[in-house]
Design a protein around this motif. Structure first.
Motif, PDB file in Angstrom:
ATOM      1  N   ARG A 300     -44.952 -10.660  45.335  1.00 36.38           N
ATOM      2  CA  ARG A 300     -43.658 -10.231  44.795  1.00 36.38           C
ATOM      3  C   ARG A 300     -43.359  -8.785  45.191  1.00 36.38           C
ATOM      4  N   ASP A 301     -44.348  -7.906  45.068  1.00 33.91           N
ATOM      5  CA  ASP A 301     -44.111  -6.492  45.342  1.00 33.91           C
ATOM      6  C   ASP A 301     -43.890  -6.223  46.825  1.00 33.91           C
ATOM      7  N   VAL A 302     -44.603  -6.936  47.683  1.00 26.16           N
ATOM      8  CA  VAL A 302     -44.373  -6.795  49.125  1.00 26.16           C
ATOM      9  C   VAL A 302     -42.966  -7.269  49.481  1.00 26.16           C
ATOM     10  N   MET A 303     -42.566  -8.392  48.913  1.00 29.99           N
ATOM     11  CA  MET A 303     -41.231  -8.918  49.201  1.00 29.99           C
ATOM     12  C   MET A 303     -40.142  -7.973  48.696  1.00 29.99           C
ATOM     13  N   ASN A 304     -40.377  -7.343  47.545  1.00 31.48           N
ATOM     14  CA  ASN A 304     -39.403  -6.382  47.024  1.00 31.48           C
ATOM     15  C   ASN A 304     -39.190  -5.225  47.984  1.00 31.48           C
ATOM     16  N   ILE A 305     -40.271  -4.746  48.592  1.00 35.37           N
ATOM     17  CA  ILE A 305     -40.172  -3.631  49.532  1.00 35.37           C
ATOM     18  C   ILE A 305     -39.383  -4.035  50.769  1.00 35.37           C
ATOM     19  N   VAL A 306     -39.631  -5.249  51.259  1.00 36.76           N
ATOM     20  CA  VAL A 306     -38.901  -5.714  52.443  1.00 36.76           C
ATOM     21  C   VAL A 306     -37.422  -5.879  52.118  1.00 36.76           C
ATOM     22  N   GLU A 307     -37.136  -6.421  50.952  1.00 38.69           N
ATOM     23  CA  GLU A 307     -35.738  -6.637  50.570  1.00 38.69           C
ATOM     24  C   GLU A 307     -34.981  -5.323  50.412  1.00 38.69           C
ATOM     25  N   ALA A 308     -35.719  -4.258  50.072  1.00 36.26           N
ATOM     26  CA  ALA A 308     -35.085  -2.960  49.837  1.00 36.26           C
ATOM     27  C   ALA A 308     -34.923  -2.114  51.092  1.00 36.26           C
ATOM     28  N   VAL A 309     -35.339  -2.608  52.252  1.00 39.73           N
ATOM     29  CA  VAL A 309     -35.156  -1.844  53.489  1.00 39.73           C
ATOM     30  C   VAL A 309     -33.662  -1.528  53.649  1.00 39.73           C
ATOM     31  N   PRO A 310     -33.317  -0.259  53.895  1.00 46.50           N
ATOM     32  CA  PRO A 310     -31.895   0.121  53.979  1.00 46.50           C
ATOM     33  C   PRO A 310     -31.118  -0.648  55.046  1.00 46.50           C
ATOM     34  N   ASN A 311     -29.823  -0.769  54.792  1.00 49.38           N
ATOM     35  CA  ASN A 311     -28.877  -1.388  55.728  1.00 49.38           C
ATOM     36  C   ASN A 311     -29.161  -2.859  55.984  1.00 49.38           C
ATOM     37  N   GLY A 312     -29.827  -3.511  55.030  1.00 55.59           N
ATOM     38  CA  GLY A 312     -30.060  -4.947  55.154  1.00 55.59           C
ATOM     39  C   GLY A 312     -30.955  -5.349  56.302  1.00 55.59           C
ATOM     40  N   ARG A 313     -31.792  -4.413  56.764  1.00 56.76           N
ATOM     41  CA  ARG A 313     -32.617  -4.712  57.943  1.00 56.76           C
ATOM     42  C   ARG A 313     -33.959  -5.371  57.601  1.00 56.76           C
ATOM     43  N   GLY A 314     -34.228  -5.615  56.332  1.00 52.47           N
ATOM     44  CA  GLY A 314     -35.472  -6.290  55.968  1.00 52.47           C
ATOM     45  C   GLY A 314     -35.298  -7.800  56.009  1.00 52.47           C
ATOM     46  N   LEU A 315     -35.836  -8.445  57.045  1.00 53.63           N
ATOM     47  CA  LEU A 315     -35.622  -9.880  57.222  1.00 53.63           C
ATOM     48  C   LEU A 315     -36.387 -10.721  56.208  1.00 53.63           C
ATOM     49  N   GLY A 316     -37.666 -10.398  56.013  1.00 53.86           N
ATOM     50  CA  GLY A 316     -38.444 -11.212  55.103  1.00 53.86           C
ATOM     51  C   GLY A 316     -39.935 -11.116  55.351  1.00 53.86           C
ATOM     52  N   VAL A 317     -40.636 -12.147  54.886  1.00 52.00           N
ATOM     53  CA  VAL A 317     -42.097 -12.128  54.841  1.00 52.00           C
ATOM     54  C   VAL A 317     -42.666 -13.483  55.248  1.00 52.00           C
ATOM     55  N   PHE A 318     -43.746 -13.443  56.035  1.00 56.13           N
ATOM     56  CA  PHE A 318     -44.570 -14.628  56.296  1.00 56.13           C
ATOM     57  C   PHE A 318     -45.915 -14.430  55.608  1.00 56.13           C
ATOM     58  N   TYR A 319     -46.280 -15.375  54.756  1.00 55.33           N
ATOM     59  CA  TYR A 319     -47.611 -15.357  54.146  1.00 55.33           C
ATOM     60  C   TYR A 319     -48.574 -15.968  55.153  1.00 55.33           C
ATOM     61  N   TRP A 320     -49.721 -15.304  55.363  1.00 59.75           N
ATOM     62  CA  TRP A 320     -50.600 -15.771  56.435  1.00 59.75           C
ATOM     63  C   TRP A 320     -51.545 -16.883  55.977  1.00 59.75           C
ATOM     64  N   GLU A 321     -51.453 -17.988  56.675  1.00 63.50           N
ATOM     65  CA  GLU A 321     -52.320 -19.158  56.516  1.00 63.50           C
ATOM     66  C   GLU A 321     -52.362 -19.685  55.085  1.00 63.50           C
ATOM     67  N   ALA A 322     -51.178 -20.048  54.615  1.00 63.72           N
ATOM     68  CA  ALA A 322     -51.013 -20.579  53.261  1.00 63.72           C
ATOM     69  C   ALA A 322     -51.790 -21.871  53.050  1.00 63.72           C
ATOM     70  N   THR A 323     -52.015 -22.623  54.113  1.00 66.95           N
ATOM     71  CA  THR A 323     -52.623 -23.957  53.994  1.00 66.95           C
ATOM     72  C   THR A 323     -54.074 -24.015  54.460  1.00 66.95           C
ATOM     73  N   TRP A 324     -54.683 -22.842  54.715  1.00 79.02           N
ATOM     74  CA  TRP A 324     -56.056 -22.848  55.256  1.00 79.02           C
ATOM     75  C   TRP A 324     -57.065 -22.949  54.114  1.00 79.02           C
ATOM     76  N   THR A 325     -57.164 -24.120  53.555  1.00 82.60           N
ATOM     77  CA  THR A 325     -58.144 -24.393  52.510  1.00 82.60           C
ATOM     78  C   THR A 325     -59.483 -24.758  53.166  1.00 82.60           C
ATOM     79  N   ALA A 326     -60.518 -24.819  52.353  1.00 87.86           N
ATOM     80  CA  ALA A 326     -61.861 -25.102  52.883  1.00 87.86           C
ATOM     81  C   ALA A 326     -61.997 -26.592  53.186  1.00 87.86           C
ATOM     82  N   VAL A 327     -62.000 -26.927  54.466  1.00 88.49           N
ATOM     83  CA  VAL A 327     -62.176 -28.305  54.925  1.00 88.49           C
ATOM     84  C   VAL A 327     -63.258 -28.293  55.997  1.00 88.49           C
TER      85      VAL A 327
END
Length: 365
Positions: A300-327
């Motif tokens: 949440r806090d990382v996304m808030n920082i990206v959203e607050a980038v001036p002039n609307g230049r904060g595109l967003g966030v990719f979470y790394w390897e959301a599905t890499w569970t232990a298999v």
């Protein structure tokens, strides 16, 4: 809130109202490069209530609108190559999600510590490597376009702090690195002029290093549309450092910025035999425990920082390897089926395979 009063002066504010943000993020995604292999080896994914389902559908229903896939040239295990990326792209687009293709220009992991040329390109001259980059980039992206799954965004290289395709493309020779990067850019645009082409560094909290890199890129005529930064709080500095770096990059280069990778642990112990990359309390970011609540707060806090980038230049966030569970068999090393996964405690699915609370953060942006 901003005040032009002198430092230390008080201001009085009446009738302050907080409302939900209206800007939002256009990119709410995760890297799912490990998913196809996980599923092939028996990996299971469940909703938060325990219902087994398609991992992509679960991510989409949580509010994600983007997926990131790495592509290797000729990996030993046959995953994350062109064929596998094409198949997964169809599933991503079928969910109504957008696609980021992350070119490593290697047969294995490319990151700040390793940028190894693919075996098929070993011994090639610099001139030939420029052609290799163009042809490989064009081949993958054109095949995606041909099957109706055009890439929405592309990374020319992965965490290229020190360049790529070492040694020819090292930052020790910016003119040559620029030539390689521009080959990739040209290929991507030849396939689809609307595809956003990004350059990606692992310098999320390094203002000086990010400026040094992109100042050199600009001075050497490198073409790019967006800036992607990896930001892991236990490696890349404080949230303040991250915000300073991100805001500066957006303003200094007049480009949109995004977090290409971030993650945080929801526990410290392992679900397999391999010790996790982050496995002690001393490695954690102060204020963010290794718990489902800590993981949620971090994202949440990382996304808030990206959203607050001036002039609307904060595109967003990719979470790394959301599905890499232990298999079993889906470890980090494509050449070794017995290698383990040191990341399962930072996935967005728990050790019980259920979607974790952090996933819901995406639906609130």
């Amino acid at each position: 809130m901003y005040s032009d009063a002198n430092a230390g002066n008080w201001i009085n504010v009446d009738d302050l109202t907080f409302t939900s943000g209206t800007t939002g993020l256009s990119v709410k995604g995760s890297d799912i490069s490990s998913l196809a292999k996980s599923e092939a080896l028996g990996g299971v994914y469940r909703t938060s209530s325990g219902t087994t389902g398609d991992a992509l559908a679960i991510l989409k229903s949580s509010g994600m609108n983007y997926a990131r896939l790495k592509v290797w040239v000729n990996p030993a295990d046959g995953y994350n190559n062109k064929t596998r990326v094409l198949a997964m792209a169809q599933r991503i687009k079928a969910q109504g999600m957008k696609l980021l293709v992350d070119f490593h220009y290697s047969d294995t992991w490319a990151d700040p510590g390793a940028q190894t040329k693919p075996a098929a390109w070993a011994g090639h001259s610099y001139s030939q490597l420029k052609t290799d980059v163009y042809n490989h980039t064009y081949d993958v992206l054109n095949a995606l376009k041909a099957q109706g799954t055009t890439a929405d965004m592309v990374q020319i290289g992965n965490e290229i702090n020190g360049g790529m395709l070492w040694s020819e493309g090292s930052t020790d020779n910016w003119a040559q690195l620029a030539g390689l990067l521009n080959s990739g850019y040209s290929a991507a645009k030849a396939v689809s002029s609307s595809t956003v082409v990004a350059l990606h560094l692992a310098k999320g909290g390094d203002l000086t290093g990010t400026r040094w890199w992109f100042d050199n890129a600009v001075a050497n005529g490198v073409n790019f549309d967006a800036i992607g930064l990896s930001y892991y709080g236990y490696w890349h500095g404080s949230l303040y450092d991250f915000q300073t770096t991100l805001d500066d990059a957006a303003a200094r280069y007049s480009k949109p910025v995004f977090v290409a990778e971030t993650a945080y642990p929801f526990r410290l112990d392992s679900d397999d035999s391999l010790v996790n990359q982050i496995d002690t309390t001393g490695e954690l970011v102060s204020g963010y425990p290794a718990s489902t609540a800590g993981q949620t707060a971090w994202l949440r806090d990382v996304m808030n920082i990206v959203e607050a980038v001036p002039n609307g230049r904060g595109l967003g966030v990719f979470y790394w390897e959301a599905t890499w569970t232990a298999v079993t068999g889906n470890g980090w090393d494509p050449t070794d089926a017995t290698s383990g996964n040191g990341w399962e405690n930072q996935a967005l699915f728990g050790f019980d395979d259920k979607a974790l609370p952090a996933m819901s953060v995406f639906s609130h942006r």
